[in-house]
Design a protein around this motif. Structure first.
Motif, PDB file in Angstrom:
ATOM      1  N   ILE A   1       0.853  -1.191   0.000  1.00 34.58           N
ATOM      2  CA  ILE A   1       0.000   0.000   0.000  1.00 34.58           C
ATOM      3  C   ILE A   1       0.887   1.239   0.000  1.00 34.58           C
ATOM      4  N   GLU A   2       0.693   2.091  -0.970  1.00 30.94           N
ATOM      5  CA  GLU A   2       1.460   3.344  -1.040  1.00 30.94           C
ATOM      6  C   GLU A   2       0.511   4.504  -1.294  1.00 30.94           C
ATOM      7  N   THR A   3       1.067   5.707  -1.222  1.00 37.51           N
ATOM      8  CA  THR A   3       0.219   6.892  -1.430  1.00 37.51           C
ATOM      9  C   THR A   3       0.716   7.764  -2.574  1.00 37.51           C
ATOM     10  N   ASP A   4       1.980   7.615  -2.956  1.00 37.04           N
ATOM     11  CA  ASP A   4       2.568   8.472  -3.994  1.00 37.04           C
ATOM     12  C   ASP A   4       2.407   7.813  -5.379  1.00 37.04           C
ATOM     13  N   VAL A   5       1.557   8.414  -6.176  1.00 37.35           N
ATOM     14  CA  VAL A   5       1.265   7.830  -7.484  1.00 37.35           C
ATOM     15  C   VAL A   5       2.511   7.816  -8.373  1.00 37.35           C
ATOM     16  N   ASN A   6       3.225   8.935  -8.399  1.00 40.35           N
ATOM     17  CA  ASN A   6       4.399   9.016  -9.283  1.00 40.35           C
ATOM     18  C   ASN A   6       5.479   8.008  -8.892  1.00 40.35           C
ATOM     19  N   ALA A   7       5.679   7.881  -7.589  1.00 41.24           N
ATOM     20  CA  ALA A   7       6.682   6.917  -7.115  1.00 41.24           C
ATOM     21  C   ALA A   7       6.273   5.496  -7.502  1.00 41.24           C
ATOM     22  N   ALA A   8       4.967   5.247  -7.416  1.00 43.84           N
ATOM     23  CA  ALA A   8       4.469   3.910  -7.771  1.00 43.84           C
ATOM     24  C   ALA A   8       4.684   3.639  -9.260  1.00 43.84           C
ATOM     25  N   ARG A   9       4.377   4.603 -10.097  1.00 35.97           N
ATOM     26  CA  ARG A   9       4.579   4.432 -11.542  1.00 35.97           C
ATOM     27  C   ARG A   9       6.059   4.183 -11.844  1.00 35.97           C
ATOM     28  N   LYS A  10       6.919   4.900 -11.117  1.00 40.87           N
ATOM     29  CA  LYS A  10       8.359   4.736 -11.326  1.00 40.87           C
ATOM     30  C   LYS A  10       8.794   3.302 -10.980  1.00 40.87           C
ATOM     31  N   SER A  11       8.172   2.778  -9.911  1.00 42.72           N
ATOM     32  CA  SER A  11       8.492   1.395  -9.519  1.00 42.72           C
ATOM     33  C   SER A  11       8.159   0.414 -10.649  1.00 42.72           C
ATOM     34  N   ILE A  12       7.060   0.685 -11.328  1.00 43.37           N
ATOM     35  CA  ILE A  12       6.669  -0.180 -12.456  1.00 43.37           C
ATOM     36  C   ILE A  12       7.690  -0.037 -13.580  1.00 43.37           C
ATOM     37  N   ASP A  13       8.050   1.244 -13.879  1.00 44.40           N
ATOM     38  CA  ASP A  13       9.012   1.485 -14.957  1.00 44.40           C
ATOM     39  C   ASP A  13      10.343   0.799 -14.659  1.00 44.40           C
ATOM     40  N   GLU A  14      10.640   0.657 -13.364  1.00 46.61           N
ATOM     41  CA  GLU A  14      11.904   0.003 -12.975  1.00 46.61           C
ATOM     42  C   GLU A  14      11.710  -1.499 -12.749  1.00 46.61           C
ATOM     43  N   ASP A  15      10.559  -2.017 -13.155  1.00 44.52           N
ATOM     44  CA  ASP A  15      10.250  -3.450 -13.096  1.00 44.52           C
ATOM     45  C   ASP A  15      10.272  -4.005 -11.674  1.00 44.52           C
ATOM     46  N   LYS A  16       9.804  -3.182 -10.723  1.00 44.97           N
ATOM     47  CA  LYS A  16       9.787  -3.652  -9.336  1.00 44.97           C
ATOM     48  C   LYS A  16       8.443  -4.292  -8.957  1.00 44.97           C
ATOM     49  N   ALA A  17       7.445  -4.097  -9.785  1.00 45.75           N
ATOM     50  CA  ALA A  17       6.124  -4.687  -9.519  1.00 45.75           C
ATOM     51  C   ALA A  17       5.426  -4.985 -10.842  1.00 45.75           C
ATOM     52  N   ALA A  18       4.368  -5.786 -10.748  1.00 44.91           N
ATOM     53  CA  ALA A  18       3.635  -6.162 -11.962  1.00 44.91           C
ATOM     54  C   ALA A  18       2.642  -5.082 -12.371  1.00 44.91           C
ATOM     55  N   ALA A  19       2.076  -4.366 -11.390  1.00 43.20           N
ATOM     56  CA  ALA A  19       1.084  -3.346 -11.723  1.00 43.20           C
ATOM     57  C   ALA A  19       0.840  -2.427 -10.535  1.00 43.20           C
ATOM     58  N   VAL A  20       0.333  -1.236 -10.837  1.00 38.16           N
ATOM     59  CA  VAL A  20      -0.147  -0.333  -9.788  1.00 38.16           C
ATOM     60  C   VAL A  20      -1.654  -0.226  -9.958  1.00 38.16           C
ATOM     61  N   VAL A  21      -2.359  -0.352  -8.843  1.00 41.02           N
ATOM     62  CA  VAL A  21      -3.813  -0.175  -8.882  1.00 41.02           C
ATOM     63  C   VAL A  21      -4.113   1.155  -8.194  1.00 41.02           C
ATOM     64  N   ILE A  22      -4.647   2.121  -8.954  1.00 42.29           N
ATOM     65  CA  ILE A  22      -4.910   3.453  -8.396  1.00 42.29           C
ATOM     66  C   ILE A  22      -6.428   3.621  -8.253  1.00 42.29           C
ATOM     67  N   ILE A  23      -6.871   3.657  -6.988  1.00 44.80           N
ATOM     68  CA  ILE A  23      -8.310   3.836  -6.716  1.00 44.80           C
ATOM     69  C   ILE A  23      -8.533   5.345  -6.541  1.00 44.80           C
ATOM     70  N   PRO A  24      -9.280   5.970  -7.437  1.00 40.39           N
ATOM     71  CA  PRO A  24      -9.374   7.439  -7.408  1.00 40.39           C
ATOM     72  C   PRO A  24     -10.152   7.960  -6.204  1.00 40.39           C
ATOM     73  N   GLU A  25      -9.874   9.191  -5.891  1.00 43.94           N
ATOM     74  CA  GLU A  25     -10.575   9.856  -4.788  1.00 43.94           C
ATOM     75  C   GLU A  25     -12.056   9.983  -5.152  1.00 43.94           C
ATOM     76  N   GLY A  26     -12.918   9.703  -4.194  1.00 44.04           N
ATOM     77  CA  GLY A  26     -14.364   9.830  -4.430  1.00 44.04           C
ATOM     78  C   GLY A  26     -14.947   8.653  -5.184  1.00 44.04           C
ATOM     79  N   PHE A  27     -14.202   7.592  -5.265  1.00 45.94           N
ATOM     80  CA  PHE A  27     -14.672   6.430  -6.037  1.00 45.94           C
ATOM     81  C   PHE A  27     -15.969   5.866  -5.452  1.00 45.94           C
TER      82      PHE A  27
END
Lengths: 425, 314
Positions: free
Chosen positions: A87-113
Motif C-alpha cells: 500500500i502506497e500513497t505516492d502515485v508518481n513513485a508507484a509508476r516509477k516502480s513499475i518502470d523500474e520493473d519492481k512490480a507487476a502493476a499499480v492499482v490506483i483507486i481514485p478519490e471519491g470512487f
C-alpha cells in the motif's frame, strides 16, 4: 452402420501405426505440457499453481467503503499466495516502480470512487450528479510482466463487475418501481440509500465470492486446489486435437489419391457409409488421443481433471466440434498437402485464440469474442470449470456450443463434399 | 454360353473431351476378354464405368442381369475389380487388408477367415500374411492387390493392366494366376497395352484406340483382317533414326506399313522374303547398320498397325 464402424476402426488403427502422427498427436502435447509445467513451477514443489507472490502496488485515494474493500480483497487470505500487495500513497513513485520493473502493476483507486458509485442523499434529485462521468480505477501495468499484470487486472475487473452488478440491478428495480408508480421520488431516494448500504456491506465480503482465487469448493463442499496444469494440459491436448482432426480429414483425400477410396466405391458399400466411416474414424482417433493424454497426465503429473463423467462428456463434445472443423478444412481443400498446411495453421491459430498459450481473460474483448468460434475456447472453459470442482451439470454451455458447432460444420462439409468427385483419383 | 456382360454404346465425356466414344461389346460367361490398346486409349475409363465408379455420359451396360446405371449396388456384388495402381493400406498387414476388404464385400465370421486363408494361399503369401504391406516387394503388393479382388468370388473380374511396372517373374506369376482363375470358371475382362499378354491370355480381344473399339474378335479373326501379312522387325543401332528409315521403306513394293519405334522398325508386308533385300539395301544407303532381323507371323501388333498406322507402344 456396421461398415461405417469398420471403416472408422480401420482408420483408428492406421492413425496409431503412423509414427509421425503419433509424435504430433501424443508426444508433442505431452512434452509441451511437461515443459510449460516446468516453466510455471508446477513441478518444483514450491507452488501448486506456478504463479505466486505477484508484486502489486495499491494506492487508495478513495479511503472509503469500496476503496477499502478492494484493498481488503488484495490483502485477503485467499489471495495471499497469489499476490503480494504493497500500500502506497505516492502515485508518481508507484509508476516509477513499475518502470523500474519492481512490480507487476499499480492499482490506483481514485478519490471519491465510493461516492461516485454509491448514491448519496440528494443524488436522486441532483441532475448534475446523475450525469457525472463515472470514476475509473486505473491499472498501470508492467508490460514485461504481462501474465502477472493480467491477473491483477482480472482481480480488479471481477471486483468491479460484482459492484456494478449490484448497483445496476438495484437501480433497475427502483426505476421500474417508479415507472409503475409504486414508489415516489422521495421513497426512491430512501430505497436507493438502503441499496447502497447493502452494497457497501456486501463489498466488504467481496473476497468470499471472488472467482479469482486459489481455492474453490465442490458442490459437496470439499475444498479443491486449482492446479495450473489443469489449464495447460487441456490447452495443449486441445491444440493438438486440431492436428488430429485435420490428419483424419487429410486421410479422406489421401485415400482418394492412393486409390483406396475409389476401390471402396466399387464395393457394395454406399458413399454415405464410406464418408460416415471416415468421419467416425476421425472422431474415434480424436477421442482416443484426448483420453490417452488425460490418462497419461493423471498418471505422470498426478493431475486431477475433475468429475469423470464431466470429463468424458466434454471430451466427446470437444472432439465432435473439432471433427466438424477437420471436415470443413477437408471439404474446402483439393489435395492432402493442402489439408496438412491449412490444418497446421488452424491448429496454431485456434491454439492462440482458444487460450492454449495465454488465458483468454488476458486477451482483448474482441479476441475473446472471436475465440468462441474455436472448440479450444469452449472446451478449455469446460475443463477449467471441472478443474475448479465443477461437474457435468456445470458444462451445459460449453457442451451445447461444441455440439452445435460440430453439427453446423458437418452439414456445411456434406454440402461441399457433394460437389467433389470422390471417385476421380 | 450366355453373356455375362453386354455393353451398349457406352460414352464418357470429360467436359468437351470424349474419352470413350460409344463402345459396344459383349463378354460370354467363362471367357477371358482383353481390351488391347495404347496408353490413353480409354481402357481404364471403360472399366471404371463398367465397375460403377464413373457414371456413363450415355449408354448402358448389363452385368449379370443388372444395369450399371440403374442398379449399381447389385452390379458391385457380381464383379471384382483389380485396379491398375495399387489400392491397399500399406500400414496394414496382408491379412488385415484382406479382412477389411472382405468385410466391405459383406463377408464376416468364419466364412471371412476361411476365404482370407484361401486367397492368401492362392496368391502365395500365407507365410508373409502378418507382415505389413509396405515391407513387400512390388510384385508381392501386386499379388495382394489381385487377392482383394478375388475375396468374394466374383463372377466377373475386371483386371486393369495388372502387370504394369513389375519384374518378369512377378508378371509370369500374375499371368498364370489369371489362367488359373479362368480354369476355375471365372470370367475376366483384362486390359493391357502388351500385345503378348493379350495373345497369351485371351479368348477374344477388343482393340481400343482414341476411345473407340476399332476391332473385336478372336485372335484368328483379327489377324485375318490383315490377310496373310508378315511383320519384319529390324533392330538398328541406338543412334540411328528409325522414323526416317521407316519413311523411306514405305516406297518399297510389297511393304504395306512401316513404323519406327525406338531402335526398331516394324514393316508389315505380304511376303517378308520378297522385300528383305530391298529393305537391307535402303538401310545401307542411309548408312544404318542392321543388327538383327525378326520375321513374325501375323499378330495383334500387326493388326493394330494395320488399323491405326501406329505401333501399340506409340
Amino acid at each position: 452402420m456396421l461398415k461405417t464402424f469398420l471403416i472408422g476402426i480401420k482408420d483408428l488403427r492406421l492413425a496409431f501405426r503412423d509414427r509421425a502422427a503419433l509424435i504430433l498427436m501424443l508426444a508433442a502435447p505431452f512434452v509441451l505440457t511437461l515443459g510449460l509445467g516446468l516453466v510455471t513451477g508446477r513441478f518444483s514443489g514450491n507452488n501448486s499453481n506456478g504463479l505466486s507472490d505477484i508484486p502489486v502496488i495499491i494506492i487508495n485515494l478513495d479511503n472509503d467503503q469500496l476503496g477499502n474493500a478492494l484493498v481488503d480483497t488484495f490483502q485477503s487470505a485467499d489471495l495471499a499466495d497469489l499476490v503480494e500487495p504493497v500500500i502506497e500513497t505516492d502515485v508518481n513513485a508507484a509508476r516509477k516502480s513499475i518502470d523500474e520493473d519492481k512490480a507487476a502493476a499499480v492499482v490506483i483507486i481514485p478519490e471519491g470512487f465510493t461516492k461516485n458509485i454509491m448514491p448519496q442523499r440528494g443524488d436522486f434529485t441532483n441532475q448534475a450528479q446523475a450525469n457525472a462521468e463515472p470514476l475509473k480505477i486505473e491499472i498501470y501495468a508492467n508490460p514485461s510482466r504481462s501474465t502477472g499484470a493480467g491477473i491483477i487486472k482480472a482481480i480488479v475487473d471481477e471486483f468491479l463487475s460484482r459492484v456494478e452488478e449490484g448497483r445496476v440491478s438495484g437501480t433497475t428495480t427502483i426505476v421500474q418501481l417508479m415507472i409503475s408508480q409504486q414508489l415516489t421520488p422521495e421513497q426512491a431516494e430512501e430505497a436507493g440509500l438502503a441499496m447502497s448500504e447493502r452494497l457497501q456491506d456486501s463489498s466488504s465480503n467481496m473476497t468470499d465470492t471472488l472467482a479469482i482465487k486459489l481455492n474453490s469448493s465442490t458442490s459437496s463442499g470439499e475444498q479443491v486446489e486449482f492446479d495450473i496444469l489443469a489449464y495447460i494440459a487441456p490447452g495443449m491436448a486441445l491444440m493438438f486435437l486440431m492436428y488430429t482432426v485435420s490428419y483424419g480429414g487429410r486421410s479422406i483425400l489421401a485415400e482418394k489419391s492412393q486409390g483406396t477410396l475409389p476401390r471402396l466405391l466399387v464395393t457394395p458399400t454406399n458413399s454415405t457409409q464410406i464418408l460416415g466411416g471416415k468421419v467416425f474414424g476421425i472422431f474415434l482417433t480424436g477421442a482416443a488421443q484426448m483420453l490417452i493424454l488425460i490418462g497419461a497426465s493423471s498418471m505422470f503429473f498426478q493431475l486431477k481433471w475433475g468429475d469423470t463423467l464431466g470429463v468424458v462428456m466434454l471430451v466427446l463434445a470437444a472432439v465432435f466440434g473439432a471433427t466438424g472443423w477437420g471436415m470443413l478444412i477437408t471439404a474446402l481443400a483439393r489435395t492432402p498437402s493442402q489439408v496438412a498446411s491449412v490444418g497446421s495453421a488452424v491448429m496454431l491459430i485456434f491454439g492462440i485464440l482458444g487460450g492454449s498459450f495465454i488465458s483468454l481473460d488476458q486477451m482483448p474483448p474482441l479476441v475473446q469474442t472471436i475465440s468462441k468460434i474455436t472448440p479450444n475456447a469452449w472446451a478449455l472453459d469446460g475443463f477449467t470449470t471441472l478443474g475448479l470442482g465443477g461437474t457435468l451439470a456445470d458444462l451445459s454451455a460449453p457442451i451445447t456450443a461444441l455440439l452445435s458447432m460440430g453439427l453446423v460444420l458437418f452439414l456445411a462439409s456434406v454440402l461441399l463434399f457433394g460437389r467433389k468427385n470422390l471417385a476421380q483419383k | 454360353m450366355p453373356n455375362i456382360l453386354e455393353v451398349q454404346n457406352l460414352v464418357k465425356n470429360y467436359g468437351d473431351f470424349r474419352a470413350v466414344k460409344g463402345v459396344t461389346f459383349n463378354i460370354q460367361e467363362g471367357e477371358i476378354f482383353s481390351l488391347l490398346g495404347p496408353n490413353g486409349a480409354g481402357k481404364t475409363t471403360t472399366i471404371s464405368m463398367l465397375s460403377t465408379l464413373y457414371t456413363p455420359t450415355s449408354g448402358d451396360a448389363v452385368i449379370g442381369g443388372y444395369s450399371i446405371t440403374k442398379d449399381p449396388m447389385a452390379v458391385r456384388r457380381v464383379i471384382g475389380v483389380v485396379p491398375q495402381d495399387l489400392a491397399l493400406y500399406e500400414d496394414l498387414t496382408a491379412r488385415e487388408n484382406l479382412i477389411f476388404w472382405g468385410q466391405m464385400y459383406n463377408l464376416s465370421g468364419k466364412a471371412l477367415t476361411t476365404r482370407v486363408d484361401e486367397v492368401l494361399e492362392q496368391i502365395g503369401l500365407t507365410d508373409k500374411a502378418k507382415d505389413r504391406v509396405k515391407t513387400y516387394s512390388g510384385g508381392m503388393k501386386r499379388r495382394v492387390n489381385i487377392g482383394v479382388g478375388l475375396l468374394h468370388k466374383p463372377r466377373l473380374l475386371f483386371m486393369d493392366e495388372p502387370t504394369v511396372g513389375i519384374d518378369p517373374q512377378s508378371r509370369r506369376a500374375i499371368l498364370d494366376t489369371v489362367k488359373d482363375l479362368n480354369k476355375q470358371g471365372m470370367t475376366l475382362l483384362y486390359t493391357t497395352h502388351y500385345m503378348e499378354e493379350a495373345q497369351e491370355l485371351s479368348d477374344r480381344v477388343g482393340i481400343i484406340d482414341h476411345g473407340e473399339l476399332i476391332a473385336i474378335g478372336t485372335q484368328k479373326e483379327l489377324t485375318q483382317q490383315v490377310g496373310q501379312a508378315e511383320t519384319l522387325i529390324l533392330h538398328i543401332g541406338e543412334n540411328d533414326d528409325s522414323d526416317a528409315l521407316a519413311a523411306s521403306l514405305k516406297g518399297i513394293q510389297g511393304v504395306q506399313q512401316a513404323e519406327g519405334v525406338e531402335h526398331e522398325v516394324s514393316i508389315v508386308c505380304s511376303e517378308a522374303e520378297d522385300v528383305l533385300a530391298a529393305v537391307v539395301t535402303k538401310a545401307n544407303e542411309r548408312g544404318i547398320k542392321i543388327r538383327s532381323i525378326d520375321i513374325r507371323e501375323p499378330n495383334l501388333e500387326a493388326v493394330f498397325l494395320h488399323l491405326t498406322g501406329r505401333a501399340l507402344r506409340d
